[in-house]
Design a protein around this motif. Structure first.
Motif, PDB file in Angstrom:
ATOM      1  N   LEU A  26       3.898  -6.484  13.476  1.00 48.85           N
ATOM      2  CA  LEU A  26       3.204  -5.794  12.386  1.00 48.85           C
ATOM      3  C   LEU A  26       1.706  -5.651  12.645  1.00 48.85           C
ATOM      4  CD1 LEU A  26       5.011  -7.380   9.322  1.00 48.85           C
ATOM      5  CD2 LEU A  26       5.379  -5.116  10.323  1.00 48.85           C
ATOM      6  N   ALA A  32       0.331  -6.371   4.882  1.00 50.89           N
ATOM      7  CA  ALA A  32       1.100  -5.319   5.558  1.00 50.89           C
ATOM      8  C   ALA A  32       1.381  -4.182   4.578  1.00 50.89           C
ATOM      9  CB  ALA A  32       2.418  -5.873   6.084  1.00 50.89           C
ATOM     10  N   ALA A  87       5.613  -0.704   6.652  1.00 51.22           N
ATOM     11  CA  ALA A  87       5.491  -1.430   7.919  1.00 51.22           C
ATOM     12  C   ALA A  87       6.840  -1.706   8.560  1.00 51.22           C
ATOM     13  CB  ALA A  87       4.755  -2.746   7.686  1.00 51.22           C
TER      14      ALA A  87
END
Length: 96
Positions: free
Chosen positions: A60, A85, A89
């Motif tokens: 990520l 995130a 993602a």
């Protein structure tokens, strides 16, 4: 959005099915309502859990501290909380 990902309080929660002791660490696709991840690390002394958190953070593009194990310490099925995130993602996790 896939079943194994949900958004809660500005973070994303991932449901993961782990296969430790694989030849290499990789995303293996979906496993029911979870994302299956093969890990090269063995399930000994927390090595697989540490490798999982580092693997998710790397995929990520986040710091390791952004990924937290919420449940499943000794289970193959784990729940991870990822802060910082984007909700989309999951494309990065699947390599898309």
């Amino acid at each position: 959005m896939p079943d194994w990902l949900r958004e809660v309080d500005g973070a994303i929660i991932l449901t993961i099915h782990v296969q430790p002791g694989a030849k290499r660490s990789e995303v293996a696709g979906e496993y029911g309502d979870a994302l299956k991840i093969r890990l090269a690390a063995p399930a000994v002394d927390g090595r697989a859990n540490a490798a999982l958190l580092a693997f998710i953070a790397q995929r990520l593009g986040l710091a390791r501290s952004a990924v937290e194990l919420k449940s499943g310490l000794t289970s193959r099925r784990k729940s991870l909380r990822v802060t910082g995130a984007r909700p989309d993602a999951w494309h990065c996790l699947l390599g898309q």
